[in-house]
Design a protein around this motif. Sequence first.
Motif, short mmCIF file in Angstrom:
data_model
loop_
_atom_site.label_atom_id
_atom_site.label_comp_id
_atom_site.label_asym_id
_atom_site.label_seq_id
_atom_site.Cartn_x
_atom_site.Cartn_y
_atom_site.Cartn_z
N TYR A 104 -0.66 -5.75 -4.88
CA TYR A 104 -0.43 -6.07 -6.28
C TYR A 104 0.07 -4.86 -7.07
N PHE A 105 -0.33 -3.65 -6.68
CA PHE A 105 0.20 -2.47 -7.34
C PHE A 105 1.70 -2.37 -7.12
N THR A 106 2.13 -2.68 -5.91
CA THR A 106 3.56 -2.64 -5.60
C THR A 106 4.31 -3.65 -6.47
N MET A 107 3.74 -4.85 -6.59
CA MET A 107 4.36 -5.90 -7.39
C MET A 107 4.43 -5.52 -8.87
N LEU A 108 3.37 -4.86 -9.38
CA LEU A 108 3.26 -4.60 -10.81
C LEU A 108 3.75 -3.21 -11.23
N GLY A 109 4.27 -2.45 -10.26
CA GLY A 109 4.89 -1.17 -10.60
C GLY A 109 3.94 0.01 -10.66
N GLY A 110 2.74 -0.12 -10.08
CA GLY A 110 1.81 0.99 -10.05
C GLY A 110 2.00 1.86 -8.82
N THR A 111 1.29 3.00 -8.78
CA THR A 111 1.39 3.93 -7.66
C THR A 111 -0.01 4.29 -7.15
N ILE A 112 -0.20 4.19 -5.84
CA ILE A 112 -1.45 4.63 -5.21
C ILE A 112 -1.27 6.08 -4.80
N VAL A 113 -2.04 6.99 -5.39
CA VAL A 113 -1.87 8.41 -5.10
C VAL A 113 -2.82 8.90 -4.00
N GLY A 114 -3.79 8.08 -3.61
CA GLY A 114 -4.71 8.47 -2.55
C GLY A 114 -5.63 7.32 -2.16
N GLU A 115 -6.13 7.36 -0.93
CA GLU A 115 -7.03 6.31 -0.43
C GLU A 115 -7.97 6.94 0.59
N SER A 116 -9.28 6.86 0.33
CA SER A 116 -10.26 7.51 1.21
C SER A 116 -11.50 6.64 1.38
N TYR A 117 -12.17 6.82 2.54
CA TYR A 117 -13.36 6.02 2.86
C TYR A 117 -14.44 6.90 3.46
#
Length: 423
Positions: free
Chosen positions: A191-204
């Motif tokens: 949904y971020f891709t669709m709405l024009g957002g950017t994921i700057v990091g992803e951690s678990y």
Amino acid sequence: MKSIKLKVFFVLLAAIVIIGISMFFMKTKNIEKETIAVGILHSQTGYMAISESSIINAVLFAIQEINASGGLLVKLIEPVIVDGKSDPKVFAQEAEQLIKREKVSVIFGCWTSSSRKAVKEVVEKYDNLLMYPVQHEGLESSPNIVYSGAAPNQQIIPSIAWCLRHLGKKCYLVGSDYIYPRSANAVVRDYFTMLGGTIVGESYEVLGSSNFVSIVEDIKKTKPDFIINTINGQSNSAFFSLLNNAGITAKEIPVMSYSISETELLNTMNLNDLVGHYACSNYFSSIPTETNKKFVAKFKTQYGSSRIVNDPMETAYFNVLLWAKAVIKASTTNPKKVITEIKGLGIYAPEGPVFVDEETQNTWRICRIGKINKNEEFSIIWESRKPIKPEPYPTTRSKKAWQEFTQKLYENWGNKWENEKSE
């Protein structure tokens, strides 16, 4: 003559005593037969106990209300409570014992998706019923489960849209490393891709971990506008504490959480670490309706003025009422017949109207966003205008693609639904 009368008297007295004792045991036996056994399966120990133990009270609260009003089908409901111990294997074992040994006709239980998936195999094997009360990643269906917690489109997707409008375009994803956060964040990415957002990091981090130092350092480095948090259980306390110690406040980088409720605010976390951050849920105890105020007041009267009610508790409460309504409609506790009758059923819960979707066996629910305040509550700042139809499989990918996604996670984790090793 007198001795004969005495003998007759004592014989009659003995007979009366024997008959009385026999009637007592017969009555006791009948009482035993005239109860309905239901299972309550939640973690009372382990890292999830902090979140799950309070749900037991909510289920018992609903059962007590039903029993006080005369019971169900002229029978009293008898709860059988067992401990899942924060371990999916134990959940599966206890579910099987509840069905085989205790003869329960329904199980109210589970929190993590990994525990739900373990129990899913059991209820399907024995054609029983699980009433599941927690938000979930979707990407699953079962004829033997009613998924009453929020599906992705009833929590994750509306909150993403809100965050993009009000908090910024750059997001960091952090979660516990099991099926729900991984899947939820896949939905977020789509949904971020669709709405024009950017994921700057992803951690678990693994479930139950308190080691978020490197993640917090990465957050400082990447400087997101906000954080999406799918951490579960007591790990949230460590994460927010480290954020605050690093100078990352709600004013600088706000966090949107999906598994933080009034329970965590009151019992396990430093409120100063949390004020100003957000959570997305279907229910908050601060809902200002008279129905909810009465519900909260009655619960406090029963369990103490310091007790609070959160979303999974309220969901667990109305789950019992939904199940009872289906039992009355079916005139039996037989799980197969109850499942048939529960589809399409609705009630007016403390949160408002909820009803079971006939196609998916998820519930229609209102979505709400709350901001944590200094009173250990959530100030409701947004809500959907009406209950949202559940969509367990987000439309950004096909059902087959989602199933392949979750299967790959399962295989990569050694045929388990959670990763037991830190990255």
